[in-house]
Design a protein around this motif. Structure first.
Motif, PDB file in Angstrom:
ATOM      1  N   VAL A  63      -3.423   1.419  -1.458  1.00  0.00           N
ATOM      2  CA  VAL A  63      -4.666   1.710  -0.729  1.00  0.00           C
ATOM      3  C   VAL A  63      -5.181   0.422  -0.084  1.00  0.00           C
ATOM      4  CG1 VAL A  63      -7.088   2.334  -1.003  1.00  0.00           C
ATOM      5  CG2 VAL A  63      -5.336   3.632  -2.195  1.00  0.00           C
ATOM      6  N   GLY A  64      -5.192   0.391   1.222  1.00  0.00           N
ATOM      7  CA  GLY A  64      -5.644  -0.837   1.890  1.00  0.00           C
ATOM      8  C   GLY A  64      -6.065  -0.554   3.310  1.00  0.00           C
ATOM      9  N   LEU A  65      -5.914  -1.586   4.136  1.00  0.00           N
ATOM     10  CA  LEU A  65      -6.292  -1.420   5.547  1.00  0.00           C
ATOM     11  C   LEU A  65      -5.493  -0.303   6.192  1.00  0.00           C
ATOM     12  CD1 LEU A  65      -6.398  -5.215   6.438  1.00  0.00           C
ATOM     13  CD2 LEU A  65      -8.352  -3.665   6.348  1.00  0.00           C
ATOM     14  N   GLY A  66      -4.293  -0.065   5.655  1.00  0.00           N
ATOM     15  CA  GLY A  66      -3.456   1.020   6.171  1.00  0.00           C
ATOM     16  C   GLY A  66      -4.159   2.363   6.056  1.00  0.00           C
ATOM     17  N   ASN A  67      -4.872   2.593   4.959  1.00  0.00           N
ATOM     18  CA  ASN A  67      -5.557   3.879   4.765  1.00  0.00           C
ATOM     19  C   ASN A  67      -6.849   3.953   5.561  1.00  0.00           C
ATOM     20  OD1 ASN A  67      -4.099   2.948   2.318  1.00  0.00           O
ATOM     21  ND2 ASN A  67      -4.424   5.059   1.703  1.00  0.00           N
ATOM     22  N   LEU A  68      -7.604   2.843   5.548  1.00  0.00           N
ATOM     23  CA  LEU A  68      -8.969   2.904   6.075  1.00  0.00           C
ATOM     24  C   LEU A  68      -9.055   2.532   7.554  1.00  0.00           C
ATOM     25  CD1 LEU A  68     -10.628   1.226   3.001  1.00  0.00           C
ATOM     26  CD2 LEU A  68     -10.604   3.645   3.537  1.00  0.00           C
ATOM     27  N   PHE A  86      -1.078 -12.315   8.237  1.00  0.00           N
ATOM     28  CA  PHE A  86      -2.018 -11.737   9.222  1.00  0.00           C
ATOM     29  C   PHE A  86      -2.952 -10.694   8.599  1.00  0.00           C
ATOM     30  CE2 PHE A  86       1.910  -9.201   9.977  1.00  0.00           C
ATOM     31  CZ  PHE A  86       1.427  -7.912   9.885  1.00  0.00           C
ATOM     32  N   TYR A  87      -2.547 -10.147   7.438  1.00  0.00           N
ATOM     33  CA  TYR A  87      -3.416  -9.187   6.733  1.00  0.00           C
ATOM     34  C   TYR A  87      -4.736  -9.874   6.362  1.00  0.00           C
ATOM     35  CZ  TYR A  87      -3.741  -4.880   3.862  1.00  0.00           C
ATOM     36  OH  TYR A  87      -4.074  -3.662   3.334  1.00  0.00           O
ATOM     37  N   CYS A  88      -4.626 -11.141   5.939  1.00  0.00           N
ATOM     38  CA  CYS A  88      -5.843 -11.870   5.541  1.00  0.00           C
ATOM     39  C   CYS A  88      -6.721 -12.201   6.744  1.00  0.00           C
ATOM     40  CB  CYS A  88      -5.476 -13.146   4.780  1.00  0.00           C
ATOM     41  SG  CYS A  88      -4.847 -12.777   3.135  1.00  0.00           S
ATOM     42  N   PHE A 123       4.920   5.093   5.353  1.00  0.00           N
ATOM     43  CA  PHE A 123       5.716   4.031   4.815  1.00  0.00           C
ATOM     44  C   PHE A 123       4.898   2.766   4.520  1.00  0.00           C
ATOM     45  CE2 PHE A 123       9.351   1.373   5.881  1.00  0.00           C
ATOM     46  CZ  PHE A 123      10.177   1.954   4.972  1.00  0.00           C
ATOM     47  N   PHE A 124       4.113   2.375   5.518  1.00  0.00           N
ATOM     48  CA  PHE A 124       3.263   1.187   5.363  1.00  0.00           C
ATOM     49  C   PHE A 124       2.224   1.447   4.280  1.00  0.00           C
ATOM     50  CE2 PHE A 124      -0.453  -1.414   6.455  1.00  0.00           C
ATOM     51  CZ  PHE A 124       0.140  -2.661   6.601  1.00  0.00           C
ATOM     52  N   SER A 125       1.675   2.656   4.295  1.00  0.00           N
ATOM     53  CA  SER A 125       0.591   2.962   3.375  1.00  0.00           C
ATOM     54  C   SER A 125       1.060   2.938   1.928  1.00  0.00           C
ATOM     55  CB  SER A 125       0.014   4.339   3.727  1.00  0.00           C
ATOM     56  OG  SER A 125      -1.168   4.544   3.032  1.00  0.00           O
ATOM     57  N   LEU A 126       2.303   3.360   1.688  1.00  0.00           N
ATOM     58  CA  LEU A 126       2.795   3.352   0.306  1.00  0.00           C
ATOM     59  C   LEU A 126       3.390   1.992  -0.081  1.00  0.00           C
ATOM     60  CD1 LEU A 126       4.419   6.904   0.156  1.00  0.00           C
ATOM     61  CD2 LEU A 126       2.375   6.154  -1.054  1.00  0.00           C
ATOM     62  N   GLY A 138       9.244  -1.018   1.462  1.00  0.00           N
ATOM     63  CA  GLY A 138      10.054  -1.864   2.338  1.00  0.00           C
ATOM     64  C   GLY A 138       9.658  -3.327   2.317  1.00  0.00           C
ATOM     65  N   VAL A 139       8.705  -3.713   1.456  1.00  0.00           N
ATOM     66  CA  VAL A 139       8.347  -5.138   1.382  1.00  0.00           C
ATOM     67  C   VAL A 139       8.497  -5.653  -0.050  1.00  0.00           C
ATOM     68  CG1 VAL A 139       6.727  -5.013   3.290  1.00  0.00           C
ATOM     69  CG2 VAL A 139       5.892  -4.751   0.998  1.00  0.00           C
ATOM     70  N   ALA A 140       9.234  -4.914  -0.838  1.00  0.00           N
ATOM     71  CA  ALA A 140       9.510  -5.313  -2.226  1.00  0.00           C
ATOM     72  C   ALA A 140       8.259  -5.354  -3.102  1.00  0.00           C
ATOM     73  CB  ALA A 140      10.231  -6.671  -2.282  1.00  0.00           C
ATOM     74  N   GLY A 141       7.161  -4.818  -2.587  1.00  0.00           N
ATOM     75  CA  GLY A 141       5.915  -4.830  -3.363  1.00  0.00           C
ATOM     76  C   GLY A 141       6.033  -3.980  -4.619  1.00  0.00           C
ATOM     77  N   MET A 142       6.579  -2.779  -4.447  1.00  0.00           N
ATOM     78  CA  MET A 142       6.679  -1.882  -5.594  1.00  0.00           C
ATOM     79  C   MET A 142       7.829  -2.311  -6.527  1.00  0.00           C
ATOM     80  SD  MET A 142       4.146   0.125  -5.620  1.00  0.00           S
ATOM     81  CE  MET A 142       2.845   0.728  -4.533  1.00  0.00           C
ATOM     82  N   VAL A 171      -3.489  -9.066  -2.525  1.00  0.00           N
ATOM     83  CA  VAL A 171      -3.040  -9.646  -3.797  1.00  0.00           C
ATOM     84  C   VAL A 171      -1.596  -9.225  -4.081  1.00  0.00           C
ATOM     85  CG1 VAL A 171      -3.362  -9.371  -6.295  1.00  0.00           C
ATOM     86  CG2 VAL A 171      -5.295 -10.009  -4.868  1.00  0.00           C
ATOM     87  N   ALA A 172      -1.306  -7.932  -3.847  1.00  0.00           N
ATOM     88  CA  ALA A 172       0.073  -7.456  -4.067  1.00  0.00           C
ATOM     89  C   ALA A 172       1.027  -8.179  -3.122  1.00  0.00           C
ATOM     90  CB  ALA A 172       0.146  -5.948  -3.845  1.00  0.00           C
ATOM     91  N   LEU A 173       0.593  -8.344  -1.886  1.00  0.00           N
ATOM     92  CA  LEU A 173       1.465  -8.995  -0.905  1.00  0.00           C
ATOM     93  C   LEU A 173       1.733 -10.453  -1.279  1.00  0.00           C
ATOM     94  CD1 LEU A 173      -0.134  -7.494   2.322  1.00  0.00           C
ATOM     95  CD2 LEU A 173       2.271  -7.262   1.677  1.00  0.00           C
TER      96      LEU A 173
HETATM   97  N1  PFF Z   1      -0.225  -0.391   1.658  1.00  0.00           N
HETATM   98  C1  PFF Z   1      -1.112  -1.388   2.197  1.00  0.00           C
HETATM   99  C2  PFF Z   1      -2.066  -0.725   3.150  1.00  0.00           C
HETATM  100  O1  PFF Z   1      -1.998   0.497   3.343  1.00  0.00           O
HETATM  101  O2  PFF Z   1      -2.895  -1.425   3.716  1.00  0.00           O
HETATM  102  C3  PFF Z   1      -0.358  -2.527   2.866  1.00  0.00           C
HETATM  103  C4  PFF Z   1       0.627  -3.169   1.952  1.00  0.00           C
HETATM  104  C5  PFF Z   1       0.194  -3.724   0.751  1.00  0.00           C
HETATM  105  C6  PFF Z   1       1.952  -3.180   2.278  1.00  0.00           C
HETATM  106  C7  PFF Z   1       1.096  -4.279  -0.149  1.00  0.00           C
HETATM  107  C8  PFF Z   1       2.862  -3.729   1.393  1.00  0.00           C
HETATM  108  C9  PFF Z   1       2.418  -4.274   0.175  1.00  0.00           C
HETATM  109  F1  PFF Z   1       3.292  -4.806  -0.650  1.00  0.00           F
END
Ligand code: PFF
Length: 479
Positions: free
Chosen positions: A35-40, A119-121, A249-252, A255-259, A346-348
């Protein structure tokens, strides 16, 4: 080192490595990542620009059939390896008798996470600035009326380009947001990331529901429901489908090894299938509620919803002008967005930090500071070259960057190229290459569900992701 909580965490992980202190801590942190900028910011903007219902329904379809199977694939790689993302993938490859080079899927993810956090920050910094703008407006115009009384719409809409055009301020805000992110990552998994998620995610949900309920009384709730959920088949074009897939994809956070990284801190007893369903459901719920939070406010003010990225930073502040208690709602709204962005950043940041710690043997504090310093330098370049500053792009002389800011180049490179490549590799690796017994032992699925999941990971995921990749590389393919 991290006190009592960590002892529990170590036992839970069972590998002598730091880990989540409980299943719910993992679930909250993973929801926080998703849940992040992707959702909101991105979901309502994409839904608005792509015609509403057709996009939304196809988005849900993508989450269930592509996002969810991949989410389970990523977390199982991490949980099996109990290491940083590349080492976890390497371990599963080794135990499956496959090439260790499969770890490239996670290394690419680590690189993407580093680029994205930079760039997220910057956007996180803009959000902080909007909290400040609405707070000072509250003191100037008072509590009960709308926000920005006495200012004309053009002045309100100029807030965003003015901010993006103020290089010194954007870099300072970027540093502030990155500094807050670093604070939690440097404190560690159970004492920093987990504590933040456990406190901030419930606060986020309270704010989201409160603003949505308040906005619903503004009168345009039915209009918004119709816009978001009425399915008009002719609107479901190829480009709308791909926009929905990329967004899911971005929202979950795939593809960035976060999960994979967060999965590496999960204990052996946790059922990954169940937790993946909870994470995907919560993320989708937030995206839909974000739509039901933002659209009624915008419709009630008689404004258009198809402004794309400007929806949050220009249209919405304008809409708060005609809303009772507009400044206060504005403060809460942007605080909520800031919280969501923080749990994601933080996850990133954790993804490359855990990699660097393992690679170099550095302790957490110096490792996270090193990554944050790199992200700050890159972020400053992004902050100084957004679209609003086209003439001043510092890297215009390099062909790849010509006419595009660093911000847009990094965004395009990660979301259209690196993330789909990493995800295709993940599905092929888990579905075709890895030892079935090892994989099946991690999923926690019944034999029937196992069969369905395997079909989705082996066939549907790689083929559709190929579609995203093809369109990312050749944008005119489907037009
Ligand atoms: N899922 C986040 C969003 O919707 O804003 C973005 C994101 C966070 C992508 C963490 C990848 C990640 F590892």
């Amino acid at each position: 080192m991290f006190g009592g909580r960590c002892l529990v965490a170590l036992e839970t992980a069972g590998s002598g490595r730091e880990g989540w202190s409980s299943r719910s801590a993992f679930v909250l942190a993973a929801i926080g990542s998703a849940v992040g900028l992707g959702n909101l910011w991105r979901f309502p903007a994409e839904a608005g620009a792509n015609g509403g219902g057709a996009f939304v329904l196809f988005y849900i379809f993508c989450v269930v059939l592509i996002g969810l199977p991949l989410l389970l694939s990523e977390t199982l790689i991490g949980r099996h390896g109990q290491s940083s993302a590349p080492e976890s993938a390497r371990r599963l490859a080794r135990e499956s008798g496959a090439s260790r080079h499969w770890s490239i899927l996670a290394s690419l993810g680590v690189l993407s996470a580093f680029l994205i956090v930079s760039f997220y920050c910057v956007v996180g910094g803009w959000v902080l600035h909007y909290v400040w703008i609405f707070t000072s407006d509250l003191f100037q115009t008072g509590l009960s009326g709308g926000a920005f009384q006495g200012r004309d719409p053009a002045q309100i809409e100029a807030l965003w380009p003015n901010l993006a055009g103020n290089g010194g301020l954007t870099v300072a805000l970027d540093a502030l947001f990155l500094g807050i992110t670093l604070f939690f990552v440097a404190r560690g998994v159970s004492s920093g990331i987990e504590v933040m998620a456990v406190w901030l995610m419930p606060a986020f949900f309270v704010l989201l529901i409160a603003i949505t309920v308040y906005g619903a009384f503004g009168g345009a709730f039915h209009e918004s429901m119709a816009f978001l959920f009425s399915f008009e088949p002719h609107k479901l074009t190829g480009s709308v489908m791909l926009a929905a897939l990329g967004q899911a994809f971005f929202s979950l956070s795939l593809g960035v090894a976060g999960m994979i990284t967060y999965g590496g801190y999960v204990g052996r007893k946790v059922n990954l299938a169940t937790t993946s369903v909870i994470i995907a459901a919560a993320d989708t719920f937030v995206a839909l509620v974000a739509g039901l939070c933002i659209f009624p406010i915008v419709f009630a003010a008689g404004l258009g919803v198809n402004a794309g990225p400007a929806l949050m930073f220009q249209t919405l502040p304008h809409a708060f002008q005609s809303m009772p208690f507009g400044s206060l709602v504005g403060i809460f709204f942007f605080l909520m967005v800031g919280v969501a962005a923080l749990t994601s950043s933080v996850a990133l940041l954790e993804v490359p930090t855990s990699w660097l710690m393992e690679k170099t043997g550095l302790r957490r504090v110096p490792a996270s500071c090193t990554i944050a310093l790199g992200a700050m330098i890159l972020g400053a370049l992004s902050a100084l070259s957004t679209n609003e500053l086209a003439e001043f792009y510092p890297l215009n002389f390099i062909p790849l960057f010509e006419g595009q800011g660093v911000f847009d180049v990094l965004d395009g490179l990660t979301s259209k190229l690196f993330m789909p490549i990493a995800a295709i590799m993940t599905s092929v690796f888990v579905g075709w290459v890895s030892d079935r017994r090892l994989v099946n032992a991690e999923t926690g699925l019944s034999p029937t569900l196992q069969g369905i999941w395997r079909f989705l990971v082996c066939w549907l995921c790689p083929l559709t992701l190929f579609g995203i990749l093809a369109v990312g590389i050749f944008p005119n393919l489907f037009i």
